[in-house]
Scaffold this active site. Structure first.
Site, short mmCIF file in Angstrom:
data_model
loop_
_atom_site.label_atom_id
_atom_site.label_comp_id
_atom_site.label_asym_id
_atom_site.label_seq_id
_atom_site.Cartn_x
_atom_site.Cartn_y
_atom_site.Cartn_z
N LYS A 195 -46.29 -31.79 -6.42
CA LYS A 195 -46.08 -30.77 -7.45
C LYS A 195 -45.78 -31.49 -8.76
CE LYS A 195 -42.93 -28.54 -9.40
NZ LYS A 195 -43.49 -28.54 -10.77
N GLU A 270 -34.67 -39.89 -7.39
CA GLU A 270 -34.69 -40.82 -8.54
C GLU A 270 -34.31 -39.99 -9.76
OE1 GLU A 270 -35.35 -44.05 -8.43
OE2 GLU A 270 -35.87 -44.10 -6.31
N CYS A 305 -36.57 -43.02 -18.07
CA CYS A 305 -35.33 -42.93 -17.27
C CYS A 305 -34.45 -44.16 -17.47
CB CYS A 305 -35.66 -42.73 -15.80
SG CYS A 305 -36.75 -44.00 -15.14
N GLU A 403 -27.21 -37.87 -20.73
CA GLU A 403 -28.57 -38.33 -20.94
C GLU A 403 -29.26 -37.42 -21.96
OE1 GLU A 403 -31.55 -37.64 -17.86
OE2 GLU A 403 -32.31 -39.66 -18.17
P1 NAD Z 1 -36.59 -31.86 -14.17
O1 NAD Z 1 -35.53 -32.16 -13.18
O2 NAD Z 1 -36.40 -30.73 -15.08
O3 NAD Z 1 -37.99 -31.59 -13.43
C1 NAD Z 1 -38.57 -32.54 -12.57
C2 NAD Z 1 -39.49 -31.83 -11.60
O4 NAD Z 1 -38.71 -31.00 -10.75
C3 NAD Z 1 -40.51 -30.91 -12.26
O5 NAD Z 1 -41.74 -31.03 -11.57
C4 NAD Z 1 -39.91 -29.52 -12.06
O6 NAD Z 1 -40.85 -28.49 -12.04
C5 NAD Z 1 -39.26 -29.68 -10.70
N1 NAD Z 1 -38.18 -28.73 -10.41
C6 NAD Z 1 -37.32 -28.15 -11.27
N2 NAD Z 1 -36.47 -27.35 -10.61
C7 NAD Z 1 -36.78 -27.43 -9.29
C8 NAD Z 1 -36.25 -26.85 -8.10
N3 NAD Z 1 -35.23 -26.01 -8.14
N4 NAD Z 1 -36.82 -27.17 -6.93
C9 NAD Z 1 -37.85 -28.04 -6.87
N5 NAD Z 1 -38.40 -28.61 -7.96
C10 NAD Z 1 -37.87 -28.33 -9.16
O7 NAD Z 1 -36.84 -33.22 -14.97
P2 NAD Z 1 -37.84 -33.49 -16.18
O8 NAD Z 1 -37.28 -32.88 -17.42
O9 NAD Z 1 -39.22 -33.15 -15.78
O10 NAD Z 1 -37.78 -35.09 -16.29
C11 NAD Z 1 -36.80 -35.77 -16.99
C12 NAD Z 1 -35.75 -36.33 -16.05
O11 NAD Z 1 -36.35 -37.18 -15.08
C13 NAD Z 1 -34.72 -37.18 -16.76
O12 NAD Z 1 -33.45 -36.87 -16.29
C14 NAD Z 1 -35.10 -38.60 -16.34
O13 NAD Z 1 -34.06 -39.54 -16.39
C15 NAD Z 1 -35.58 -38.37 -14.96
N6 NAD Z 1 -36.42 -39.50 -14.52
C16 NAD Z 1 -35.92 -40.37 -13.58
C17 NAD Z 1 -36.67 -41.47 -13.18
C18 NAD Z 1 -36.15 -42.47 -12.16
O14 NAD Z 1 -36.93 -43.28 -11.68
N7 NAD Z 1 -34.88 -42.42 -11.82
C19 NAD Z 1 -37.94 -41.67 -13.73
C20 NAD Z 1 -38.41 -40.75 -14.67
C21 NAD Z 1 -37.65 -39.66 -15.06
#
Ligand code: NAD
Length: 499
Positions: A195, A270, A305, A403
């Site tokens: 997804k 992650e 990230c 963040e």
């Molecule tokens: P997000 O958590 O808003 O969304 C990530 C994904 O989760 C999306 O596909 C979203 O649709 C899905 N999602 C949201 N709510 C959900 C639920 N209740 N159940 C299942 N899926 C759900 O994050 P974002 O804004 O897309 O990305 C930014 C974040 O990602 C930042 O916090 C960043 O640090 C983190 N990130 C971490 C890494 C790592 O390797 N640790 C790498 C890249 C990004």
């Protein structure tokens, strides 16, 4: 202006995109759609379906069937699985310009970053894990106790593919992070339902087309587009999913972790970062350190990230290093991602821009000093922001504790190594850290005591397929990439033959 590739023009001409299930585009069950917006122009580039629980069921059923014991995928030798993955990697390389252009269109990032990090990064990751298909192994074990009755034994472990994997990814590196999950899962012999983020779903569909062209059996790699609340939640709650691999915010990670436990589904998280960059006054070359700190926060508009979003600079050189970082920031050319000379593109969405602006306002309200940048949009159109730098005297600021995930850096001076460690480790998050010094003893002491999953010395953090990535504390559970990355998708069977 860059000319779109013929393949991309054809892909985008579709306007309304559906899920990719069991090897083909499949009509969505619901009628709800998401508009995918180009963040540089604010124009729609396509619509995707919002998957409901029926769509998710269909995708999981296809993945489950493709994982069945006598399926083509399960019967395939590791060598043949590897060949398909190499072909997939080659196709990603062959179509890298289409992938990169699509990522720039939906995410806004600079085309050079989309080429190197997304298309290039994904090809490297698939190639790396293609080699792992033939190297998954168990161990033979000498047991600690003799067998009853003086009998002999032979004990060993087998690593078996875990089953259907649900991969949920964010928008910041839509294709490379997808590869970090899909490539090791396939190498282990699993099948996948992906997804993608609602902001960047199109490139995932293009990737699924290439997987089929590489000869991946139907159902091995499926994509369900949609939001988190309905699509993501249905997928993570599905009882036929045997492993959830998630990259995204700590907030969402906590929800997914709880859902995973309902079915006791394996889960890797992650999550977010608020990573410190620590510049000692003996850094080999202070200008080099300042350039590195600037690159570490402003790359990909700070939407990384592992971005070094807090910089701690030793007091004696604080003013000089901060001035150098500010100069580097102020010189950055802000433009749309297709401008080959641009150094900073738009943020991913209007909502995200507003969130980052709100943090800048909070920083000013809480008394941090604005050194450069600010919350004004430097362009007429699109979700742009200037690279922004604050200075503060301690960690007691929202902009230093939370963040922001944008081009915003906060600088704080420190006295000595103990003070640097106190400030750097004073966080709920612990994804990455960078240390800038020419003193190897100091670097080693820092490496050992920093609460971070990845530490780089004298360089901004860069990912590599063979270097595990993951976080301490609320930055996550588990590691991806490297050998542990493929083991994430296996389960261990212990065997003892008594004779
Ligand atoms: P997000 O958590 O808003 O969304 C990530 C994904 O989760 C999306 O596909 C979203 O649709 C899905 N999602 C949201 N709510 C959900 C639920 N209740 N159940 C299942 N899926 C759900 O994050 P974002 O804004 O897309 O990305 C930014 C974040 O990602 C930042 O916090 C960043 O640090 C983190 N990130 C971490 C890494 C790592 O390797 N640790 C790498 C890249 C990004």
């Amino acid at each position: 202006m860059i000319k779109l590739t013929t393949r991309l023009i054809k892909f985008l001409s579709k306007k309304e995109h559906t899920h990719f299930i069991n090897g083909e585009y499949t009509k969505a069950n619901g009628t709800n759609q998401i508009s995918v917006i180009n963040p540089a122009t604010e124009e729609e580039i396509g619509k995707v379906a919002i998957g409901n629980s029926e769509d998710v069921n269909n995708a999981v059923a296809a993945a489950k069937k493709a994982f069945a014991y006598n399926s083509d995928w399960r019967k395939m030798s590791p060598d043949d699985r590897g060949k398909i993955m190499y072909r997939f990697a080659d196709l990603i390389t062959e179509h890298s310009e289409s992938i990169a252009q699509l990522v720039t269109l939906e995410n806004g990032k600079l085309i050079k970053d989309a080429r190197s990090s997304d298309a290039g990064g994904a090809a490297k990751t698939f190639r790396y894990y293609a080699g792992w298909c033939t190297k998954i192994e168990g161990e033979t074990l000498d047991l600690s106790q003799p067998q009853k009755g003086g009998r002999q034994n032979f004990a060993f472990t087998r690593r078996e593919p875990i089953g259907v994997v649900a991969a949920i990814v964010p928008w910041n590196f839509p294709i490379s992070i997808t590869a970090w999950k899909v490539a090791p899962a396939l190498a282990a012999g699993c099948t996948v339902v992906l997804k993608p983020s609602e902001e960047t779903p199109l490139s995932a569909l293009l990737l699924a087309e290439l997987a089929m062209e590489a000869g991946m059996p139907a159902g091995v790699f499926n994509v369900v587009t949609g939001d988190g609340r309905m699509t993501g939640a249905s997928l993570t709650a599905h009882s036929d999913v045997k492993k959830i691999t998630f990259t995204g915010s700590t907030f969402t990670g906590k929800i997914i972790g709880k859902t995973a436990m309902e079915n006791v589904t394996g889960v890797s998280l992650e999550l977010g970062g608020k990573s410190p960059a620590i510049v000692f006054d003996d850094a080999t070359d202070l200008d080099f350190a300042a350039q590195g700190v600037a690159a570490g926060i402003f790359r990909n508009q700070g939407q990384v990230c592992v971005a070094g979003s807090r910089v701690y600079i030793q007091k004696k050189v604080f003013d000089k290093v901060l001035t150098d970082i500010s100069h580097a920031a102020e010189k950055m050319k802000i433009s749309h991602g297709f401008d080959e000379s641009a150094q900073l593109g738009p943020l991913v969405s209007k909502g995200h821009l507003q969130k980052v602006r709100q943090y800048i306002e909070t920083g000013m309200n809480e008394g941090a000093t604005l050194v450069s940048g600010g919350k004004d949009n430097p362009m007429d159109k699109g979700y742009f922001l200037k690279p922004t730098i604050f200075s503060a005297t301690d960690n007691n600021q929202t902009i230093i504790n939370e963040e922001i995930f944008g081009p915003v850096l906060a600088a704080v001076p420190f006295e000595d190594m103990e003070d640097a460690l106190r400030l750097a480790n004073d966080s709920q998050l612990g994804l990455a850290a960078t240390v800038w010094t020419k003193d190897i003893s100091k670097a080693m002491a820092m490496i050992n005591r920093l609460e971070a999953g990845v530490v780089y010395v004298n360089s901004p953090v860069r990912s590599d397929p063979n270097l595990p990535l993951g976080g301490y504390k609320q930055s996550g559970i588990g590691r991806e990439l490297g050998k542990v990355g493929v083991y994430n998708y296996t389960t261990l069977k212990s065997v003892n033959i008594v004779y």
